[in-house]
Design a protein around this motif. Structure first.
Motif, mmCIF file in Angstrom:
data_model
loop_
_atom_site.group_PDB
_atom_site.id
_atom_site.type_symbol
_atom_site.label_atom_id
_atom_site.label_comp_id
_atom_site.label_asym_id
_atom_site.label_seq_id
_atom_site.Cartn_x
_atom_site.Cartn_y
_atom_site.Cartn_z
ATOM 1 N N GLY A 205 7.335 4.586 0.400
ATOM 2 C CA GLY A 205 5.919 4.914 -0.011
ATOM 3 C C GLY A 205 5.674 4.262 -1.493
ATOM 4 N N LYS A 206 6.702 3.568 -1.957
ATOM 5 C CA LYS A 206 6.529 2.843 -3.061
ATOM 6 C C LYS A 206 5.563 1.742 -3.265
ATOM 7 C CE LYS A 206 9.162 5.667 -5.303
ATOM 8 N NZ LYS A 206 8.721 6.557 -6.497
ATOM 9 N N GLY A 207 5.516 0.994 -1.954
ATOM 10 C CA GLY A 207 4.861 -0.403 -2.177
ATOM 11 C C GLY A 207 5.575 -1.453 -2.603
ATOM 12 N N LYS A 208 6.728 -1.118 -3.287
ATOM 13 C CA LYS A 208 7.424 -2.297 -3.787
ATOM 14 C C LYS A 208 9.160 -2.238 -3.450
ATOM 15 C CE LYS A 208 4.658 -3.658 -7.672
ATOM 16 N NZ LYS A 208 4.759 -3.823 -8.887
ATOM 17 N N THR A 209 9.877 -3.114 -3.059
ATOM 18 C CA THR A 209 11.213 -2.914 -2.881
ATOM 19 C C THR A 209 12.133 -3.605 -3.883
ATOM 20 O OG1 THR A 209 11.207 -4.893 -1.462
ATOM 21 C CG2 THR A 209 10.996 -2.761 -0.379
ATOM 22 N N VAL A 210 13.325 -3.304 -4.230
ATOM 23 C CA VAL A 210 14.138 -3.903 -5.283
ATOM 24 C C VAL A 210 15.475 -4.322 -4.493
ATOM 25 C CG1 VAL A 210 15.417 -3.356 -7.315
ATOM 26 C CG2 VAL A 210 13.544 -2.424 -7.108
ATOM 27 N N ASP A 211 15.658 -5.530 -4.622
ATOM 28 C CA ASP A 211 16.954 -6.116 -3.893
ATOM 29 C C ASP A 211 18.230 -6.011 -5.021
ATOM 30 O OD1 ASP A 211 15.537 -6.982 -1.600
ATOM 31 O OD2 ASP A 211 14.902 -9.066 -2.854
ATOM 32 N N SER B 158 0.754 -1.275 0.138
ATOM 33 C CA SER B 158 -0.021 -0.095 -0.157
ATOM 34 C C SER B 158 0.721 1.323 0.036
ATOM 35 C CB SER B 158 -0.831 0.132 1.079
ATOM 36 O OG SER B 158 -0.088 0.190 2.566
ATOM 37 N N GLY B 159 2.046 1.183 0.387
ATOM 38 C CA GLY B 159 3.059 2.167 0.445
ATOM 39 C C GLY B 159 2.624 3.099 1.761
#
Length: 381
Positions: A200-206, A175-176
């Motif tokens: 606040g993006k709702g996603k993460t990048v490994d 939801s962010g």
């Protein structure tokens, strides 16, 4: 990245400069370093990019407010951080836009959409185009350089290394936003703010994309041909839909605004859609009349000068001006007459002029007659 110049210094304005002063400074600097005027000049290209970047921040009320308070870090979270980070390339997933938006809807006063994955329109960009007087009058196609932010073609804008993809943030469930309960003397207060884990993006990048450092977006310089319509004038702005910065989450792109500057003409001047020029005549042409050649934007035309024309008199060539920008009608050309007094006269030429003057009377000089009559009346009083 930590050696970036101050944006106000780049544009040459004070921190208290108005929006109009910032815009004028941008146009002046962009014109100074424009690639069209400095082909193959890497230093000018670098300065042009720097000017565009500075104006992109200082012309945006929200970005300017953040920049004024936090400097480059307020508008570029990677500033001084080495470029590693979470989703969008921000260290630890931190996104300045989202953090500020969590407080009273951000500096602009409007709350960001609750869905972090909702499409958002890209911002507009501006550039300057310098054209000749004739190009402004007749219209043309012009190669124009401008800077634009596009989605990274390596990762498709996801920010994740090729072959990987962003993950739904486990802290906020995508939801962010996270809800915080705070105990106060008045009871428990519940607030919602941007998720720290994903910014606040709702996603993460490994695994961030190496080409864009995980930002998902790349700034680059483009050169494209655009139509400049006939009748455009100095200081006017043309808009090209969809040529601005790329949208976010598949949102539409912003627009490109082209600010027009027109180089001066050695003969013509423009007022509205009318054209003005000065035509020098010889003493004999003015006295006896003559058929002369007059320059116009459509080429040379012949015109008959009546005998006795005076310095400062003018005549009109109808329809020889500039086409209206909306295509309806054309202006006129106004030609002002000057009379050149001959120099370096021979002895014989002087004798002929003296003979001519001796045979002249007041009836040949109406202006002189009127002047001396008024002078006589003035002293008689």
């Amino acid at each position: 990245m930590a050696d970036k110049r101050d944006y106000y210094e780049v544009l040459g304005v004070d921190k208290s400069a108005s929006d109009d002063e910032i815009k004028k400074a941008f146009r002046k600097k962009a014109k100074l370093y424009h690639p069209d005027l400095h082909p193959d000049d890497k230093e000018a290209e670098k300065n042009f990019k720097e000017v565009n970047e500075a104006y992109e921040v200082l012309s945006d009320k929200d970005k300017k407010a953040r920049y004024d308070q936090f400097g480059h870090a307020g508008v570029d979270p990677n500033y001084g951080a080495g470029g590693a980070g979470g989703y969008g390339g921000y260290p630890g997933g931190f996104d300045v836009d989202d953090i500020f938006s969590s407080f009273f809807g951000g500096f602009g006063g409007s709350r960001r959409q609750s869905n972090p994955n909702a499409p958002r329109r890209g911002s507009d960009v501006e550039t300057v185009c310098s054209i000749s007087f004739e190009e402004a009058a007749k219209g043309c196609r012009k190669k124009i350089s401008y800077q634009r932010i596009d989605n990274c073609d390596e990762c498709g804008g996801s920010g994740a290394k090729k072959g990987t993809s962003p993950k739904t943030c486990s802290a906020c469930g995508g939801s962010g936003r996270v809800t915080i309960n705070s105990r106060t003397p008045f009871g428990v207060v519940q607030t919602t703010r941007a998720c720290d884990a994903c910014g606040g993006k709702g996603k993460t990048v490994d695994n961030p994309c190496p080409k864009c450092d995980g930002k998902g977006r790349i700034r680059h310089t483009l050169e494209e041909e655009f139509n400049i319509p006939a009748g455009v004038d100095e200081g006017q702005r043309l808009s090209v839909s969809g040529k601005g910065n790329a949208g976010i989450n598949h949102g539409p792109a912003g627009d490109l605004y082209i600010d027009i500057t027109v180089r001066p003409h050695p003969i013509f001047e423009r007022k509205g859609n009318d054209v003005y020029c000065t035509l020098p005549l010889t003493f004999v042409q003015a006295c006896l009349g003559a058929e002369v050649v007059v320059p116009t934007l459509d080429g040379k035309v012949k015109y008959t000068i009546k005998e006795g024309i005076q310095p400062g008199d003018s005549f009109r060539l109808k329809g020889r001006g500039i086409q209206s920008l909306n295509g309806r009608g054309k202006g006129d050309e106004y030609v002002k007459v000057t009379i050149e007094v001959p120099k370096n006269l021979s002895k014989r030429q002087k004798e002929l002029l003296q003979e001519f003057d001796g045979q002249s009377s007041e009836k040949n000089y109406q202006s002189r007659k009127g002047f001396f009559n008024k002078l006589k009346e003035l002293f008689e009083e």
